[in-house]
Design an enzyme around this catalytic site. Structure first.
Site, PDB file in Angstrom:
ATOM      1  N   GLY A 170       0.659  -1.211  -0.248  1.00 55.69           N
ATOM      2  CA  GLY A 170       0.351  -0.443   0.447  1.00 55.69           C
ATOM      3  C   GLY A 170       0.640   1.418   0.082  1.00 55.69           C
ATOM      4  O   GLY A 170       1.484   1.176   0.429  1.00 55.69           O
TER       5      GLY A 170
ATOM      6  N   ILE B 133      -0.288  -4.157  10.369  1.00 59.89           N
ATOM      7  CA  ILE B 133       1.266  -3.203  10.052  1.00 59.89           C
ATOM      8  C   ILE B 133       0.751  -1.773  10.081  1.00 59.89           C
ATOM      9  O   ILE B 133       1.617  -0.933  10.263  1.00 59.89           O
ATOM     10  CB  ILE B 133       1.278  -4.246   9.062  1.00 59.89           C
TER      11      ILE B 133
ATOM     12  N   ASN C 258      -1.258   0.100  -4.670  1.00 59.67           N
ATOM     13  CA  ASN C 258      -2.592  -0.154  -4.379  1.00 59.67           C
ATOM     14  C   ASN C 258      -2.647   1.134  -3.178  1.00 59.67           C
ATOM     15  O   ASN C 258      -1.393   1.843  -2.633  1.00 59.67           O
ATOM     16  CB  ASN C 258      -2.018  -1.436  -2.798  1.00 59.67           C
TER      17      ASN C 258
ATOM     18  N   CYS D  16      -8.388  -1.682   4.971  1.00 62.79           N
ATOM     19  CA  CYS D  16      -7.485  -1.961   5.547  1.00 62.79           C
ATOM     20  C   CYS D  16      -8.706  -1.756   6.887  1.00 62.79           C
ATOM     21  O   CYS D  16      -8.508  -0.433   7.798  1.00 62.79           O
ATOM     22  CB  CYS D  16      -5.906  -0.986   6.051  1.00 62.79           C
TER      23      CYS D  16
END
Ligand code: SIN
Length: 303
Positions: free
Chosen positions: A46, A71, A99, A130
């Protein structure tokens, strides 16, 4: 030779296997292990506009059949990505997908617009799902209206095809998929991780620094498969399935449920060669079942 290609309409993949974001670094880390041009595609880690440190450690907790991560989308930011990584990825004969992350709608748009000005990307994957960056695991993909607004805003600034990555942490994932489709997303990918908790009994503290995390791996496969099946019956755009795919049989199940392509994630941590092994397995299976084109099985579940 079986035709393994997957035609998403906006993009033709040489095979349906894509390495999933967050489990494959920026792709280059896997280059010493095998020729990445074997992949149908790869989604890089990402990207926010600026570099980002991510969440406090510990960030990983193993479970009997899965992995919980928090993360927090640590990353190098778009500028370093476009200068140092993308030129190398662009040499590969595989679809490179970025991403896209953001604190709010405008940052998603800024990241997408910046990436679109550079050569080498086949598509963007919009990470609105996320569970590790907002309090309580909240994310835009839990709300059809926020999903619609974010997709619409990104479509205004980027000509690249958009794959919207959906959250399983909702009551009705089809409503969110339909909102993404209506706003102009060319595809949806599902599912991101399930909001989860791991406890250290002796200290009675959470095992993760961020308290909650996202569960991935074999534990979530049946849940992800059900959601792919539900969404594929509702939307007209292609569905990319992910969630606990560890073998070619797992990949086939997602395709039978309606996925035009699949993303392989946590399996890359256990077996770095998971993707090429799954591709080989798909080819052998299609040959042994007399298929000319593997895509014949997409959505073929008999219900
Ligand atoms: C993370 O970086 O926390 C995981 C990425 C994601 O779930 O999208």
């Amino acid at each position: 030779m079986v035709d393994l290609s997957s035609d998403l309409g906006f993009l033709r993949l040489k095979n349906p296997v894509i390495a999933a974001s967050g489990t494959f670094g920026y792709g280059l880390e896997f280059q010493p292990l095998y020729d990445l041009s074997q992949l149908g595609g790869l989604v890089v880690k990402g990207l926010y506009f600026k570099p980002r440190e991510g969440n406090p450690p510990p960030r990983l907790a193993e479970t009997p059949c899965g992995l919980i991560n928090s993360i927090g989308l640590q990353g190098i930011g778009v500028e370093a990505f476009c200068q140092e990584v993308l030129p190398k990825l662009a040499l590969l004969e595989t679809a490179i997908i970025a991403n896209v992350c953001g604190e709010e709608e405008e940052e998603y748009a800024r990241v997408a617009e910046y990436l679109s000005r550079h050569q080498g990307l086949a598509a963007l994957e919009l990470n609105i799902s996320c569970p590790n960056v907002r309090a309580g695991g909240k994310c835009p993909a839990q709300d059809p209206e926020a999903t619609y607004r974010t997709v619409k805003r990104v479509k205004q600034v980027s000509p690249l095809p958009l794959i919207t990555k959906l959250s399983p942490n909702v009551t009705d994932i089809t409503a969110v998929a339909l909102a993404a489709e209506e706003a102009g997303s060319e595809a949806v990918s599902l599912v991101n991780t399930f909001l989860a908790l791991a406890i250290d009994l002796e200290s009675r503290k959470p095992k993760l620094g961020n308290v909650l995390g996202g569960l991935s791996g074999p534990a979530i496969k049946p849940l992800a498969l059900r959601m792919v099946f539900e969404v594929a019956r509702q939307v007209k755009i292609p569905v990319i399935g992910l969630g606990g795919i560890f073998s070619y049989q797992d990949a086939l199940e997602f395709m039978v449920a309606g996925a035009s392509a699949v993303e392989v994630g946590t399996a890359n941590f256990v077996n770095p060669l998971a993707c090429p092994e799954i591709i080989k397995g798909l080819e052998d299976w299609a040959e042994s079942h007399g298929l000319n084109r593997l895509s014949e099985i997409v959505g073929s579940l008999k219900v």
